[in-house]
Write an enzyme that holds these catalytic residues in place. Structure first.
Site, PDB file in Angstrom:
ATOM      1  N   LYS A  20       0.798  -1.050  -0.080  1.00 29.02           N
ATOM      2  CA  LYS A  20      -0.080  -0.008   0.059  1.00 29.02           C
ATOM      3  C   LYS A  20       1.109   1.199  -0.020  1.00 29.02           C
ATOM      4  CE  LYS A  20      -0.368  -0.345   5.049  1.00 29.02           C
ATOM      5  NZ  LYS A  20      -1.481  -0.654   6.112  1.00 29.02           N
ATOM      6  N   THR A  66      -4.661  -5.452   4.413  1.00 31.04           N
ATOM      7  CA  THR A  66      -5.394  -4.116   4.495  1.00 31.04           C
ATOM      8  C   THR A  66      -6.387  -4.035   3.678  1.00 31.04           C
ATOM      9  OG1 THR A  66      -2.969  -3.018   5.217  1.00 31.04           O
ATOM     10  CG2 THR A  66      -5.165  -1.407   4.645  1.00 31.04           C
TER      11      THR A  66
END
Ligand SMILES: Nc1ncnc2c1ncn2[C@@H]1O[C@H](COP(=O)(O)OP(=O)(O)OP(=O)(O)O)[C@@H](O)[C@H]1O
Length: 392
Positions: A199, A239
């Protein structure tokens, strides 16, 4: 190893907050000053007094951190500033006493099971890798309840801080960034390592200069494949906004999950918004499982079809048909450096969308808050900080 046996990890920390302003702070990877001085800071008219107070507060905090460090570590490294905090870790900027070279030390609390597992994962990867786009391990110190991981220091800040602060951002700029990330991923995948938590927050610029390379960091959820060539994994982790559909549908999965996350990152990079977003995680997961996203709104009309094709080939539901890292590097959009694509400046639209996320009343901001946890740094565009070990 890693999130292998965790139940839901990463609890919400008290004091987590989402900051609507764009100032840099602790944890942006920019090695900024310690933040504790802010409360002491006085009015702008008293700069001298304020700066002195901030400096004094910083010195006190550094002294407190020094005291917490193992003497073997402080004998070799001078602890200089707190960079940021993770769920089970603190990262500080240090100077090696002999060489005067700067490094980062991640101090991981291993008394907690999840911290121990994240540390094992991180070390099992860092000890094996050597690549210019992956943060380099320097040395490790082990104490009873703590492990100190000395690493290369990234001083250039997070990806999106830089995009916001620069005047222009074109598809070509996006490709330059993506090539470095994919190159690192291709290397990891060749070693049967899957990052599993790719990310924007885990992509740091090495230095503040325009030519800086990008470093992939944070291998706390990474999986190292076994020697029998068994690549498939079962643990549900990651996530939320970046989790691949095959993980959500509880199928055995491969390193193709990193390529899905790369698709999400590319979408964000070109637009400043997320392809799949919902403040409710169940609804978010439904959207991911359907693989439904769109190219509506700014700046998408100005983004080339080749760029959209690149994203589509990554956000492909069937992981067997998803591009590999090697294929991504050979995609015509990347190969041609978007030479046939628009060189339009996307920066304004991207910044606008990023700011919409940061606005305290916006829906996307609420969504970010909903998926945010252990948010101790000052970076505003947190794209779903809430890691998940397993959920069920
Ligand atoms: N080598 C490094 N150089 C500079 N900054 C770093 C480095 N490694 C980590 N950081 C920064 O330190 C902060 C804490 O990182 P850490 O990996 O401990 O936790 P995290 O990934 O933010 O949170 P979590 O533990 O929930 O994954 C982050 O802001 C990260 O960008």
């Amino acid at each position: 190893m890693g999130c292998g046996t965790s139940s839901k990890v990463v609890p919400e920390l008290p004091g987590s907050s989402f900051h609507p302003s764009w100032g840099k702070g602790v944890g942006t990877g920019s090695c900024g000053p310690l933040q504790t001085g802010q409360g002491v800071a006085g009015h702008r008219g008293h700069r001298g007094t304020r700066e002195a107070a901030v400096e004094a507060a910083q010195k006190m905090q550094v002294a407190r951190y020094r005291a917490k460090f193992d003497p073997r570590v402080t004998a070799r490294y001078d602890i200089q500033a707190l960079i940021g905090r993770g769920s089970f870790s603190k990262v500080v900027r240090v100077e090696q006493r002999v060489t005067k070279k700067p490094f980062a030390i991640k101090m991981v609390e291993t008394s907690v099971k999840e911290g121990r597992e994240a540390c094992e994962s991180e070390l099992s990867v860092l000890q094996r890798v050597s690549h210019c786009n992956i943060v380099q391990l320097i040395e490790i110190f082990e104490a009873q309840d703590r492990v100190y991981i000395v690493m290369e220091l990234a001083t250039g800040g997070e990806l999106f801080d830089r995009i916001i602060s620069q005047g222009t951002f074109t598809e070509r700029d996006a490709i330059i960034i993506l090539k470095m990330v994919v190159d690192g991923l291709r290397y990891l995948h060749s070693l049967q390592i899957t990052h599993r938590d790719l990310k924007p927050e885990n992509l740091l610029y090495y230095h503040p200069g325009a030519e800086s390379k990008i470093l992939i960091t944070d291998f706390g959820l990474a999986h190292s494949g076994n020697k029998n060539g068994n690549w498939s994994m079962n643990t549900i982790c990651g996530t939320p906004e970046y989790i691949a559909p095959e993980i959500l549908s509880r199928k055995p999965y491969t390193n193709a999950v990193d390529m899905w996350a790369l698709g999400v990152i590319t979408y964000i990079l070109l637009s400043g918004s997320l392809p799949f977003e919902d403040e409710n995680h169940i609804r978010l997961y439904r959207k991911i499982l359907k693989g439904k996203y769109n190219y509506k709104g700014e700046p998408w009309p100005n983004v080339s079809n080749l760029a959209k094709d690149f994203i589509d080939r990554l956000l492909t539901l069937d992981s067997n048909h998803r591009m590999t890292a090697g294929q991504a590097l050979n995609h015509p959009w990347v190969m041609t450096m978007a030479i046939t694509s628009s060189m339009k400046n996307l920066q304004r639209s991207i910044s606008w969308n990023l700011m919409l996320r940061a606005s305290p009343n916006s829906q996307c901001s609420r969504s970010a808050r909903a998926s945010e946890s252990c948010h101790s740094n000052g970076s505003q565009h947190t794209w779903g900080k809430n890691k998940t070990g397993t959920f069920g």
